[in-house]
Design an enzyme around this catalytic site. Structure first.
Site, PDB file in Angstrom:
ATOM      1  N   CYS A  29    -102.047  92.642 -12.060  1.00  0.00           N
ATOM      2  CA  CYS A  29    -102.118  91.458 -10.949  1.00  0.00           C
ATOM      3  C   CYS A  29    -101.385  90.582 -12.293  1.00  0.00           C
ATOM      4  O   CYS A  29    -101.799  90.135 -13.412  1.00  0.00           O
ATOM      5  CB  CYS A  29    -103.024  91.119 -11.492  1.00  0.00           C
ATOM      6  N   GLU A  30     -99.685  90.859 -12.890  1.00  0.00           N
ATOM      7  CA  GLU A  30     -99.342  89.569 -12.834  1.00  0.00           C
ATOM      8  C   GLU A  30     -97.702  90.010 -12.826  1.00  0.00           C
ATOM      9  O   GLU A  30     -97.831  91.422 -12.523  1.00  0.00           O
ATOM     10  CB  GLU A  30     -99.152  89.558 -14.631  1.00  0.00           C
ATOM     11  N   GLY A  71     -82.858 105.013 -35.596  1.00  0.00           N
ATOM     12  CA  GLY A  71     -81.974 104.067 -34.565  1.00  0.00           C
ATOM     13  C   GLY A  71     -80.807 104.467 -34.007  1.00  0.00           C
ATOM     14  O   GLY A  71     -79.969 103.993 -32.984  1.00  0.00           O
ATOM     15  N   ARG A 111     -91.625  98.926 -21.786  1.00  0.00           N
ATOM     16  CA  ARG A 111     -90.494  98.681 -22.218  1.00  0.00           C
ATOM     17  C   ARG A 111     -89.944  97.608 -21.561  1.00  0.00           C
ATOM     18  O   ARG A 111     -89.747  96.693 -21.820  1.00  0.00           O
ATOM     19  CB  ARG A 111     -89.348  99.685 -22.165  1.00  0.00           C
ATOM     20  N   GLU A 169     -84.636 109.058 -39.782  1.00  0.00           N
ATOM     21  CA  GLU A 169     -85.936 109.052 -39.451  1.00  0.00           C
ATOM     22  C   GLU A 169     -85.499 108.494 -37.773  1.00  0.00           C
ATOM     23  O   GLU A 169     -85.502 107.815 -37.297  1.00  0.00           O
ATOM     24  CB  GLU A 169     -86.503 107.973 -40.058  1.00  0.00           C
ATOM     25  N   PRO A 170     -84.738 109.657 -36.578  1.00  0.00           N
ATOM     26  CA  PRO A 170     -84.994 109.398 -35.780  1.00  0.00           C
ATOM     27  C   PRO A 170     -85.645 109.585 -34.795  1.00  0.00           C
ATOM     28  O   PRO A 170     -86.628 110.312 -35.601  1.00  0.00           O
ATOM     29  CB  PRO A 170     -84.025 110.096 -35.906  1.00  0.00           C
ATOM     30  N   GLY A 171     -86.068 108.200 -34.085  1.00  0.00           N
ATOM     31  CA  GLY A 171     -87.297 108.682 -32.763  1.00  0.00           C
ATOM     32  C   GLY A 171     -86.561 109.227 -31.547  1.00  0.00           C
ATOM     33  O   GLY A 171     -86.927 109.675 -30.843  1.00  0.00           O
ATOM     34  N   ARG A 172     -86.358 107.198 -30.973  1.00  0.00           N
ATOM     35  CA  ARG A 172     -85.485 107.739 -29.753  1.00  0.00           C
ATOM     36  C   ARG A 172     -84.322 108.609 -29.104  1.00  0.00           C
ATOM     37  O   ARG A 172     -84.305 109.540 -28.188  1.00  0.00           O
ATOM     38  CB  ARG A 172     -84.848 106.600 -29.647  1.00  0.00           C
ATOM     39  N   TYR A 231     -91.766 105.824 -26.759  1.00  0.00           N
ATOM     40  CA  TYR A 231     -92.084 105.011 -26.605  1.00  0.00           C
ATOM     41  C   TYR A 231     -92.364 104.146 -25.569  1.00  0.00           C
ATOM     42  O   TYR A 231     -92.553 103.207 -24.660  1.00  0.00           O
ATOM     43  CB  TYR A 231     -91.089 103.285 -27.219  1.00  0.00           C
TER      44      TYR A 231
HETATM   45  N1  LLP Z   1     -87.098 104.112 -38.973  1.00  0.00           N
HETATM   46  C1  LLP Z   1     -88.412 103.072 -39.287  1.00  0.00           C
HETATM   47  C2  LLP Z   1     -88.643 102.531 -40.364  1.00  0.00           C
HETATM   48  C3  LLP Z   1     -88.709 102.531 -38.233  1.00  0.00           C
HETATM   49  O1  LLP Z   1     -89.338 101.134 -37.650  1.00  0.00           O
HETATM   50  C4  LLP Z   1     -87.769 103.344 -36.912  1.00  0.00           C
HETATM   51  C5  LLP Z   1     -88.051 102.646 -35.925  1.00  0.00           C
HETATM   52  C6  LLP Z   1     -87.669 104.405 -36.695  1.00  0.00           C
HETATM   53  C7  LLP Z   1     -87.291 104.529 -37.619  1.00  0.00           C
HETATM   54  C8  LLP Z   1     -87.144 105.035 -35.663  1.00  0.00           C
HETATM   55  O2  LLP Z   1     -85.938 103.933 -34.315  1.00  0.00           O
HETATM   56  P1  LLP Z   1     -85.873 105.073 -33.456  1.00  0.00           P
HETATM   57  O3  LLP Z   1     -84.791 105.914 -34.071  1.00  0.00           O
HETATM   58  O4  LLP Z   1     -86.686 105.541 -32.993  1.00  0.00           O
HETATM   59  O5  LLP Z   1     -84.718 103.603 -32.835  1.00  0.00           O
HETATM   60  N2  LLP Z   1     -90.270 100.571 -29.418  1.00  0.00           N
HETATM   61  C9  LLP Z   1     -89.262  99.845 -28.709  1.00  0.00           C
HETATM   62  C10 LLP Z   1     -88.619 100.318 -30.740  1.00  0.00           C
HETATM   63  C11 LLP Z   1     -89.748 100.375 -31.555  1.00  0.00           C
HETATM   64  C12 LLP Z   1     -88.551 100.975 -33.049  1.00  0.00           C
HETATM   65  C13 LLP Z   1     -89.849 100.235 -34.316  1.00  0.00           C
HETATM   66  N3  LLP Z   1     -88.564 101.021 -35.528  1.00  0.00           N
HETATM   67  C14 LLP Z   1     -88.918 100.320 -27.318  1.00  0.00           C
HETATM   68  O6  LLP Z   1     -89.396 101.158 -26.839  1.00  0.00           O
HETATM   69  O7  LLP Z   1     -87.639 100.356 -27.571  1.00  0.00           O
END
Ligand code: LLP
Length: 434
Positions: A358-359, A238, A327, A288-291, A387
């Protein structure tokens, strides 16, 4: 911080001129910086020093095999949410033994595959799922490691579509009934209670909600440790990134210039706020970092097709579209758009930046001011590493974009642009229509 900057007039990623990449591989093309990913990872790991931390990269943000391999080399484990993602981890030559499996709808097949591959733990979202995991583990003659996802009912103050920790979300089990859920889990013969998990939302720009959530669930976590002997607590992902001012945020000066309290979260601030709360629990801490790890490591390169001057508005029509980067259309997300060739002598242009789909939703930016650019020139959509490609589609029969990874002065295609033949490969016209 990141590794995208102008060298003279030309936007570079690390030591590579991005215009060269665009010419070589065409557009739209995603480009990622290996150094930025490594820096983000190392900084985050360092900021949690003092606790036993395991970073499980949330691969839904960007799951291209080369990126996964890069993370595996850095020592990361993975947070995965489907059998497909699990297979990707294996294809990347990484193992899943330190990785976790999340998601509200795990199928029997997916559960079996994860068990066979020795998954570190399942993050369980409901009681019926618990029963199913127990059942599959029994069939395979193994014990399934689990943690229950607690919904702490904390407002993450983020976009409605990406907030997950409120009680009206589909995720997790409310804190007040979580004790009973753990009791139920302890009665299943094929489950091994290993931890507890939470995740409150994505793109948080303030540590407050993280602190609030950890404080709220910590007493329960301590209780679980005493009762069920759990050995880890996953605090989810997050951490947000900079979208406005994306290019400038590559430099230390930019960060230094931000007024205290106003700047986005840094890993250091995150660590400083959380380590004192987490350390006393005496548990392994999963993140659990993604972004945060990949967001600012990637850009989407696109070519200007037309500058259409309307009566009340200008439209900059580019060859990337909402199918490549959804996004802005989906979350009203802001992505900075910069020219690959900077020329400060040109006048500014105010235009809607749109794709060819086309939208009207196929719009990246409304009334955006940028340097005047014309047909055949390239622009970069910043902060597109998370993402971006993973949420892309083939809408309007547009092929999946190409992806390139840069490391220093080296760069390579890590995912070829999809061909039309590949795009229709699974399709058949049935005999009854012939
Ligand atoms: N852990 C869990 C259980 C999650 O559901 C998620 C993201 C993460 C970790 C990673 O979150 P992050 O660190 O990336 O914030 N598509 C959207 C974001 C959806 C996130 C879904 N869950 C966007 O483009 O903003």
């Amino acid at each position: 911080m990141h590794h995208f900057r102008y060298v003279g007039q030309h936007l570079h990623c690390e030591s590579v001129d991005l215009a060269e990449v665009a010419r070589l591989y065409g557009t739209p093309t995603y480009v990622y910086s290996a150094a930025t990913i490594a820096d983000n990872y190392t900084r985050l790991a360092k900021s949690l020093q003092g606790v036993d931390v395991q970073i499980c990269y949330a691969m839904k943000a960007n799951s291209t095999l080369a990126i996964l391999r890069h993370f595996a080399n850095l020592g990361a484990a993975f947070d995965l949410v489907s059998g497909g993602e699990l297979r990707r981890v294996l294809s990347a030559g990484a193992d899943v033994k330190r990785s976790v499996f999340a998601g509200v709808g795990k199928t029997e097949e997916e559960i079996a595959l994860a068990l066979q591959q020795g998954i570190f733990s399942f993050h369980v979202e409901s009681e019926p799922e618990m029963a199913r995991i127990n059942h599959v583990a029994g069939k395979l003659g193994v014990k399934a490691p689990i943690a229950i996802r607690i919904n702490p009912d904390v407002d993450a103050h983020t976009h409605a579509k990406i907030t997950t920790g409120k009680s009206d979300n589909k995720f997790g089990i409310p804190l007040k009934v979580a004790g009973a859920a753990y009791e139920a889990a302890s009665k299943y013969p094929n489950l091994h209670i290993k931890g507890v998990q939470m995740h409150i939302g994505s793109q948080l720009t303030d540590v407050g909600p993280f602190v609030e959530a950890v404080k709220k669930v910590s007493p329960f976590v301590a209780e679980l440790k005493a009762k069920h002997g759990i050995d880890y607590f996953s605090v989810g992902g997050g951490i947000g990134i900079v979208y406005r001012d994306a290019l400038a945020s590559g430099s230390q000066e930019w960060w230094d210039a931000q007024l205290a309290g106003q700047r986005p979260i840094t890993p250091e601030a995150y660590g400083a706020a959380l380590v004192p709360l987490l350390k006393p629990l005496g548990l392994k801490i999963l993140l659990e970092p993604g972004r945060f790890l990949v967001g600012n490591s990637g850009v989407l390169l696109s070519r200007v097709e037309y500058l259409k001057r309307g009566q009340s508005k200008n439209f900059l029509i580019v060859d990337a579209a909402m199918n490549d980067l959804v996004r802005p259309a989906m979350y009203d997300a802001f992505h900075e758009v910069v020219p690959l060739h900077r020329d400060t002598s040109r006048p500014a242009l105010v235009a809607d930046i749109v794709g060819p789909i086309c939208e009207s939703g196929d719009c990246f930016a409304k009334d955006r001011s940028l340097q005047q650019v014309g047909e055949g020139e390239y622009v970069a959509f910043m902060s597109a590493g998370a993402y971006g490609y993973t949420m892309a589609s083939r809408y309007n029969t547009r092929s999946m974009a190409a992806e390139v990874l840069i490391k220093g002065s080296a760069f390579e295609l890590i995912n070829a642009r999809e061909t039309y033949d590949a795009l229709i490969a699974g399709e058949r016209v049935p005999a009854f229509l012939k």
